[in-house]
Write a protein that holds these residues in place. Structure first.
Motif, mmCIF file in Angstrom:
data_model
loop_
_atom_site.group_PDB
_atom_site.id
_atom_site.type_symbol
_atom_site.label_atom_id
_atom_site.label_comp_id
_atom_site.label_asym_id
_atom_site.label_seq_id
_atom_site.Cartn_x
_atom_site.Cartn_y
_atom_site.Cartn_z
ATOM 1 N N ARG A 122 -11.993 9.438 17.490
ATOM 2 C CA ARG A 122 -13.261 10.345 18.108
ATOM 3 C C ARG A 122 -14.422 9.845 19.149
ATOM 4 O O ARG A 122 -13.853 9.991 20.631
ATOM 5 C CB ARG A 122 -13.724 11.274 17.271
ATOM 6 N N LEU A 131 -14.138 13.723 8.422
ATOM 7 C CA LEU A 131 -13.074 12.906 9.944
ATOM 8 C C LEU A 131 -13.630 11.719 8.443
ATOM 9 O O LEU A 131 -14.255 10.939 8.348
ATOM 10 C CB LEU A 131 -13.526 12.338 10.919
ATOM 11 N N ILE A 188 -2.776 6.275 13.572
ATOM 12 C CA ILE A 188 -3.700 6.192 14.663
ATOM 13 C C ILE A 188 -4.004 4.875 14.487
ATOM 14 O O ILE A 188 -4.093 4.503 16.200
ATOM 15 C CB ILE A 188 -5.178 6.964 14.374
ATOM 16 N N GLU A 241 -10.466 8.528 11.360
ATOM 17 C CA GLU A 241 -11.090 9.246 12.748
ATOM 18 C C GLU A 241 -11.514 9.438 13.455
ATOM 19 O O GLU A 241 -11.666 10.075 14.356
ATOM 20 C CB GLU A 241 -10.441 10.731 12.323
ATOM 21 N N ARG A 250 -2.088 9.534 8.707
ATOM 22 C CA ARG A 250 -2.674 9.823 9.422
ATOM 23 C C ARG A 250 -3.735 8.420 10.007
ATOM 24 O O ARG A 250 -3.362 7.915 11.367
ATOM 25 C CB ARG A 250 -4.104 10.984 9.537
ATOM 26 N N ASP A 251 -4.848 7.953 9.753
ATOM 27 C CA ASP A 251 -5.228 6.470 9.842
ATOM 28 C C ASP A 251 -3.834 6.111 10.248
ATOM 29 O O ASP A 251 -4.709 4.836 11.009
ATOM 30 C CB ASP A 251 -6.180 6.256 8.516
#
Length: 426
Positions: A232, A224, A255, A228, A251-252
């Motif tokens: 988690r 990850l 998030i 990420e 994606r970061d």
């Protein structure tokens, strides 16, 4: 103390305009804007001739005692800089050193018109003492490094600080929980930090995705990215201030946006350590709150947010080949109101309005580099130098005016800094 800013122009972020009026400050707050009440008897007056008042400059990421390590290790990559130079030298520092290093850092912040800052270091009780004496406003966190086998002493230091200092000095001193970074804290240790943040209902201050090495190591270890991985384990359930965020994936960014994480952007430090450039255009598009910091004096090498504001605006114009990407007014908002938003104080600070706390930066545009004044807002971003800072006001008290410090003994501070430097043989 009652302060009158007479016939001064002030920066209004709501209208994005300059407005001229007299401003009264009483009991730490802005008491009027406009006509001067007949019964308002001031203790101090600042005349508005070619001066501008703006909501206080906010340095969103610092390590103020690192003034002690200014120019100590330059032209190094992050890992060599940390492991071979900074961490070994920091082991030599004593509590008294941190107090004086913090005092010098506070003097520098005040000189550059800063009214509030977010800090991470150690011996934080000494930083609290310096902050109390200086009159500045700050959010202090103990830099936490540890794993499941650690004795949690650093977490206890954080809790002790929160018990003793959080909310002191009329709320000028606040605490945060400050895990140094995902690569210096195990998941188990980070969970303890999250628990402490929940117990005292305070924010998290962490370095995140500062370098490509950090990201690659996280992927190798966890499968990850650091962002990420922090999602988690639940770090972002707390209000989080994430410093740097240079190496982010798409994606970061999603998030961080979904979790309302605040990014603390440090362009000069990021460049100096060769870590790259944050994806500001994409971060902005995602709606993430961006605040601006200098980082510490070992990686900048000063705490002038004036330089940072200009670099913030210019770098991203060049990187994106788009001169409109961060207009001057937005650069000023990032360096002021956005920092206030990151720490959740929008109802108290971050704009010049009746009833709000009086944290103000007063700028004197009657200088060579800001003459003529064809556009005042542009001048504040592209032309300003340190001698344009006329006064720094925090909690309705003048900390510096016309280059005179009201709360600090500069000669004493510099004497002690030089004494410490000789001992460390820097």
């Amino acid at each position: 103390m009652k302060i009158l800013l007479k016939d001064i122009k002030y920066l209004d972020f709501k209208s994005t305009n300059m407005i001229e009026a007299s401003i009264g400050i009483e009991n730490g707050r802005i008491s009027f804007i406009g006509d001067i009440p007949s019964d308002f008897i001031y203790d101090e007056i600042i005349y508005g001739n070619r001066k501008v008042a703006m909501p206080g400059i906010f340095n969103a990421h610092t390590h103020i005692p690192m003034t002690l390590l200014r120019n100590y290790s330059d032209d190094q990559n992050l890992w060599s800089w940390l492991n071979d130079y900074i961490w070994p030298m920091e082991k030599k520092l004593k509590a008294d050193d941190i107090y004086w290093g913090a005092m010098l850092g506070l003097a520098e912040l005040i000189k550059f018109g800063t009214t509030c800052f977010v800090d991470m270091y150690f011996y934080i009780d000494k930083i609290g003492e310096a902050l109390y004496e200086s009159g500045m406003r700050g959010f202090i966190s103990r830099g936490l490094i540890g794993n499941e086998d650690s004795d949690y002493k650093q977490l206890q230091e954080t809790e002790d600080f929160l018990k003793k200092w959080d909310g002191e000095a009329n709320g000028r001193i606040r605490g945060m929980v400050g895990p140094h970074a995902p690569y210096t804290c195990s998941s188990e240790y980070l969970l303890k930090a999250i628990e402490l943040s929940e117990k005292y209902d305070t924010s998290i201050h962490i370095h995140l995705s500062e370098s490509i090495n950090e990201v690659e190591e996280s992927i190798r270890k966890y499968g990850l990215t650091p962002t990420e991985n922090m999602e988690r384990i639940g770090l972002f359930k707390r209000n989080t201030l994430a410093a740097h965020c240079v190496q982010l994936t798409d994606r970061d960014i999603e998030i961080l946006s979904e979790n309302n994480v605040n990014i603390l952007y440090n362009p000069i430090s990021n460049m100096k350590l060769g870590n790259g450039f944050a994806r500001i255009k994409d971060i902005k598009r995602s709606g993430i709150n961006i605040a601006l910091g200098t980082d510490g004096c070992a990686s900048n090498n000063n705490m002038s947010l004036l330089e940072e504001i200009k670099i913030l605006a210019l770098i991203n114009k060049g990187l994106e080949a788009d001169p409109t990407i961060i207009p001057a007014i937005e650069a000023l908002q990032i360096a002021s109101a956005n920092g206030i938003k990151a720490v959740g104080l929008e109802d108290e600070l971050g704009s010049i309005e009746i009833g709000k706390k009086a944290d103000l930066t007063i700028l004197d545009l009657n200088k060579i580099q800001t003459t003529p004044i064809n556009n005042e807002i542009s001048s504040l971003v592209y032309s300003l130098q340190s001698d344009n800072i006329y006064s720094t006001i925090v909690d309705g008290k003048i900390l510096m005016k016309n280059f005179e410090y009201y709360t600090l003994d500069i000669e004493k501070i510099m004497y002690n800094i030089n004494r410490i430097s000789e001992r460390l043989s820097l």
